[in-house]
Design an enzyme around this catalytic site. Structure first.
Site, mmCIF file in Angstrom:
data_model
loop_
_atom_site.group_PDB
_atom_site.id
_atom_site.type_symbol
_atom_site.label_atom_id
_atom_site.label_comp_id
_atom_site.label_asym_id
_atom_site.label_seq_id
_atom_site.Cartn_x
_atom_site.Cartn_y
_atom_site.Cartn_z
ATOM 1 N N SER A 33 0.803 -1.226 0.000
ATOM 2 C CA SER A 33 0.000 0.000 0.000
ATOM 3 C C SER A 33 0.835 1.275 0.000
ATOM 4 C CB SER A 33 -0.921 -0.011 1.229
ATOM 5 O OG SER A 33 -0.123 -0.003 2.400
ATOM 6 N N THR A 34 2.068 1.221 0.448
ATOM 7 C CA THR A 34 2.877 2.449 0.474
ATOM 8 C C THR A 34 3.434 2.768 -0.903
ATOM 9 O OG1 THR A 34 3.486 1.914 2.747
ATOM 10 C CG2 THR A 34 4.778 3.633 1.648
ATOM 11 N N GLY A 93 8.099 -1.360 -0.251
ATOM 12 C CA GLY A 93 7.722 -1.247 1.157
ATOM 13 C C GLY A 93 8.430 -2.304 1.986
ATOM 14 N N ALA A 94 8.082 -2.348 3.245
ATOM 15 C CA ALA A 94 8.621 -3.381 4.140
ATOM 16 C C ALA A 94 7.644 -3.570 5.283
ATOM 17 C CB ALA A 94 9.991 -2.978 4.678
ATOM 18 N N LYS A 105 10.025 -8.680 4.888
ATOM 19 C CA LYS A 105 9.064 -8.354 3.841
ATOM 20 C C LYS A 105 8.231 -9.589 3.551
ATOM 21 C CE LYS A 105 10.385 -6.155 0.170
ATOM 22 N NZ LYS A 105 9.097 -5.406 0.155
ATOM 23 N N GLY A 108 2.640 -8.850 2.065
ATOM 24 C CA GLY A 108 1.736 -8.834 0.916
ATOM 25 C C GLY A 108 1.869 -10.055 0.024
ATOM 26 N N GLU A 114 9.840 -9.508 -5.307
ATOM 27 C CA GLU A 114 10.422 -8.326 -4.648
ATOM 28 C C GLU A 114 11.916 -8.524 -4.430
ATOM 29 O OE1 GLU A 114 7.947 -8.153 -1.187
ATOM 30 O OE2 GLU A 114 6.688 -6.573 -2.046
ATOM 31 N N LYS A 132 6.667 0.744 10.910
ATOM 32 C CA LYS A 132 7.546 -0.325 10.393
ATOM 33 C C LYS A 132 8.938 -0.303 11.006
ATOM 34 C CE LYS A 132 4.104 -1.323 7.710
ATOM 35 N NZ LYS A 132 4.306 -1.756 6.313
HETATM 36 O O1 DER Z 1 5.045 -7.671 1.206
HETATM 37 C C1 DER Z 1 5.795 -6.681 1.238
HETATM 38 O O2 DER Z 1 6.992 -6.751 1.613
HETATM 39 C C2 DER Z 1 5.214 -5.382 0.840
HETATM 40 O O3 DER Z 1 6.242 -4.500 0.503
HETATM 41 C C3 DER Z 1 4.310 -4.880 1.946
HETATM 42 O O4 DER Z 1 4.365 -5.700 3.081
HETATM 43 C C4 DER Z 1 4.570 -3.459 2.384
HETATM 44 O O5 DER Z 1 3.598 -3.131 3.314
HETATM 45 P P1 DER Z 1 2.694 -1.813 3.156
HETATM 46 O O6 DER Z 1 1.428 -2.230 2.498
HETATM 47 O O7 DER Z 1 2.535 -1.354 4.557
HETATM 48 O O8 DER Z 1 3.471 -0.830 2.291
#
Ligand code: DER
Length: 242
Positions: A33-34, A93-94, A105, A108, A114, A132
């Protein structure tokens, strides 16, 4: 919301500070989402007369289905990691970042592509909100376990090896319910296991131990990979690590 605003300011700052000055062209776009705001910012450069020539050179490399959609809906040029095996920069993201810039990570479920993209990039920049950042060890704030991508036929074997050989407290196959009955299936047609190890004092060692297990495709422990991390705060400020 404050949380979405925190994500947006971190993403915008990361793009503005790491992309434009050095005129990168091949750009990895992560998942989650970021990173939505990273794609949004890249799209804004396309529309800005000052940058549209440069931005028209951008080729964006996805890290999964959602990432590909982000690239296309923001009018960016889509490339693939096999066309461009070495890229200039990736924004992703992380789920958790420790003080050494080691990451968890995979929240998602996109961790394989990734990691393929982040380890193919000259520079990996993390974009995240304030939740995070871990005070000390990975596994402190992120309590959903280490995501592990596994070959479906091996998931029972990996669960057993995690529990018995790696003394994992709790390892579970990630379910799709309520969206889908049965396990989550990744963009690579694999399963995800979430393995709980509590606070992780040596993430490099744990990654190597998990990676050795038969049936493991990749782990969500990203070791010595990220170069910098941007954390958006509720007050609108951004902290930068690295
Ligand atoms: O799966 C991941 O690593 C994604 O980057 C995700 O977990 C990032 O999380 P976010 O939705 O809070 O950006």
């Amino acid at each position: 919301s404050t949380l979405e605003e925190a994500k947006r300011i971190a993403a915008y700052r990361a793009v503005d500070e790491n992309l434009i000055p050095v005129q990168h062209r091949l750009i990895g776009v992560g998942s989650g989402s970021t990173v939505i705001y990273v794609a949004e910012r890249l799209g804004q450069y396309l529309l800005d007369p000052k940058f549209s020539i440069l931005a028209s050179q951008f080729v964006c490399i996805p890290t999964g289905f959602q990432s590909k959609e982000l690239i296309l809906t923001n009018g960016l040029t889509l490339g693939s990691i096999d066309q461009y095996p070495s890229i200039d920069i990736v924004f992703d993201g992380a789920d958790e970042v420790d003080s050494d810039l080691q990451l968890i990570k995979g929240g998602g479920g996109c961790l394989f592509q990734e990691k393929l993209v982040s380890t193919s990039a000259a520079k990996f920049v993390v974009v995240a909100d304030y939740r995070k950042r871990s005070p000390k060890y990975l596994g402190t704030n992120w309590v959903k376990g280490v995501p592990i991508e596994v070959v479906p036929s091996a998931y029972v074997r990996v669960l057993s090896d995690l529990r018995i050989r790696l003394k994992c407290k709790q390892a579970v196959l990630r379910q799709g319910a309520p969206a889908k009955a049965g396990p989550v299936v990744t963009d690579n047609c694999n399963f995800i296991i979430d393995a709980h190890f509590g606070e992780i004092e040596d993430p490099a060692k744990l990654h190597a131990q998990i990676k050795m297990l038969v049936g493991v495709v990749e782990t969500g422990l990203f070791i010595n990979n990220a170069a910098r991390a941007y954390f958006g705060n509720p007050d609108g400020s951004v902290d930068v690590l690295g």
